[in-house]
Design an enzyme around this catalytic site. Structure first.
Site, PDB file in Angstrom:
ATOM      1  N   ASP A  23      38.621   2.030  73.138  1.00 55.70           N
ATOM      2  CA  ASP A  23      37.818   3.241  73.206  1.00 55.70           C
ATOM      3  C   ASP A  23      36.961   3.275  71.934  1.00 55.70           C
ATOM      4  OD1 ASP A  23      37.180   6.024  73.992  1.00 55.70           O
ATOM      5  OD2 ASP A  23      38.345   6.521  72.197  1.00 55.70           O
ATOM      6  N   ASP A  25      34.823   6.616  70.438  1.00 52.35           N
ATOM      7  CA  ASP A  25      34.816   7.877  69.683  1.00 52.35           C
ATOM      8  C   ASP A  25      36.236   8.315  69.343  1.00 52.35           C
ATOM      9  OD1 ASP A  25      31.989   8.723  69.496  1.00 52.35           O
ATOM     10  OD2 ASP A  25      32.090   8.628  71.673  1.00 52.35           O
TER      11      ASP A  25
HETATM   12  O1  LIG Z   1      36.072   8.486  73.300  1.00 63.44           O
HETATM   13  P1  LIG Z   1      34.919   7.834  73.959  1.00 63.44           P
HETATM   14  O2  LIG Z   1      34.374   6.659  73.170  1.00 63.44           O
HETATM   15  O3  LIG Z   1      35.167   7.466  75.395  1.00 63.44           O
HETATM   16  O4  LIG Z   1      33.693   8.885  73.961  1.00 63.44           O
HETATM   17  C1  LIG Z   1      33.757  10.078  74.674  1.00 63.44           C
HETATM   18  C2  LIG Z   1      32.825  11.147  74.134  1.00 63.44           C
HETATM   19  O5  LIG Z   1      31.597  10.616  73.765  1.00 63.44           O
HETATM   20  C3  LIG Z   1      33.411  11.879  72.964  1.00 63.44           C
HETATM   21  O6  LIG Z   1      34.585  12.557  73.274  1.00 63.44           O
HETATM   22 MG   LIG Z   2      37.894   8.513  72.235  1.00 59.32          MG
END
Ligand SMILES: O=P(O)(O)OC[C@H](O)CO
Ligand SMILES: [Mg+2]
Length: 244
Positions: A23, A25
């Site tokens: 992942d 963020d």
């Molecule tokens: O956590 P990620 O990388 O899937 O990003 C999701 C959104 O941009 C932030 O929560």
């Molecule tokens: Mg994330």
């Protein structure tokens, strides 16, 4: 759900892990703080406070899906639509994203896996325009990824907790699709952990300490960040809680 997760994990453990999906963020990049900050600012206008029970329901999701949760759960949807909320926070986020820092330990882990020939990739709910801003200072690290799947990818019909993004990521490894049982996912968000389990993969969750621990139950393993300085922390081998 916990039993289901552990049962999946047991079968997953029978197959060796060969591939890793990250992942982004809140896991590789310390970007969740930006979302929290702008949401606190917006809610303050309505004399409301943003808390981690709401954060838990938003994080990891596609922007519009998280925005709907935000306006509905806070009861401000009559005053602010999800679409207007996204417009309002955009200006603030665009200034913040280029300053994104790495999460502690992420560079070390990525370099270690890459140096040992483990195929790695990213599956992030964020869309391409925001991805480019967030990773401006981290091109070298992200160049080590075999591929990157973003939330606006045509194959990602639904955001996390749908398995779409992780299945798309599994399909794109060299010689793919890779058997989900051979894939380990690193995630910080409850929706992301569920998405990985829904895809049949094993998951290491690296949760923020403020997230309610009931969200830990679905993951196969928890890695806790233990602060080593006032502002930072370390993602190391000694900081884990094995739920198996
Ligand atoms: O956590 P990620 O990388 O899937 O990003 C999701 C959104 O941009 C932030 O929560
Ligand atoms: Mg994330």
């Amino acid at each position: 759900m916990a039993n289901q997760g552990n049962s999946d994990a047991s079968s997953a453990r029978k197959a060796s892990i060969t591939h890793v999906i990250f992942d982004m963020d809140g896991l590789l990049l310390d970007t969740e703080i930006f979302y929290t900050e702008v949401q606190e600012i917006i809610l303050a206008r309505y004399n409301k406070t943003f808390d981690w029970s709401l954060k838990a329901k938003m994080m990891g999701k596609k922007a519009i899906e998280a925005a709907r949760v935000f306006v509905e759960e806070t009861g401000i949807s009559d005053s602010l639509t999800a679409e207007d909320f996204l417009v309002e926070r955009e200006e603030m986020l665009q200034k913040m994203f280029p300053t994104s820092d790495l999460m502690p330990g992420s560079s070390r882990l990525i370099h270690h896996l890459h140096a040992n020939g483990i195929p790695i990739c990213v599956a992030t709910g964020t869309h391409t325009r925001h991805f480019d801003l967030k990773t401006q200072r981290h091109g070298e690290l992200f160049s080590l990824m075999h591929h990157i799947v973003r939330g606006d990818d045509p194959e990602v019909k639904q955001g996390k907790p749908s398995p779409d993004i992780f299945l798309a990521a599994a399909n794109r490894f060299e010689g793919g699709p890779v058997d989900p049982q051979r894939i380990l996912v690193f995630e910080d968000a409850p929706s992301g952990v569920l998405a990985a389990k829904n895809a049949g993969m094993s998951v290491v969750m690296v949760p923020d300490a403020r997230l309610d621990s009931s969200y830990h139950e679905v993951a196969d393993q928890i890695l806790l960040l233990v602060p080593t300085t006032v502002s930072g922390g370390s993602l190391g081998s000694s900081f884990h809680k094995d739920l198996s």
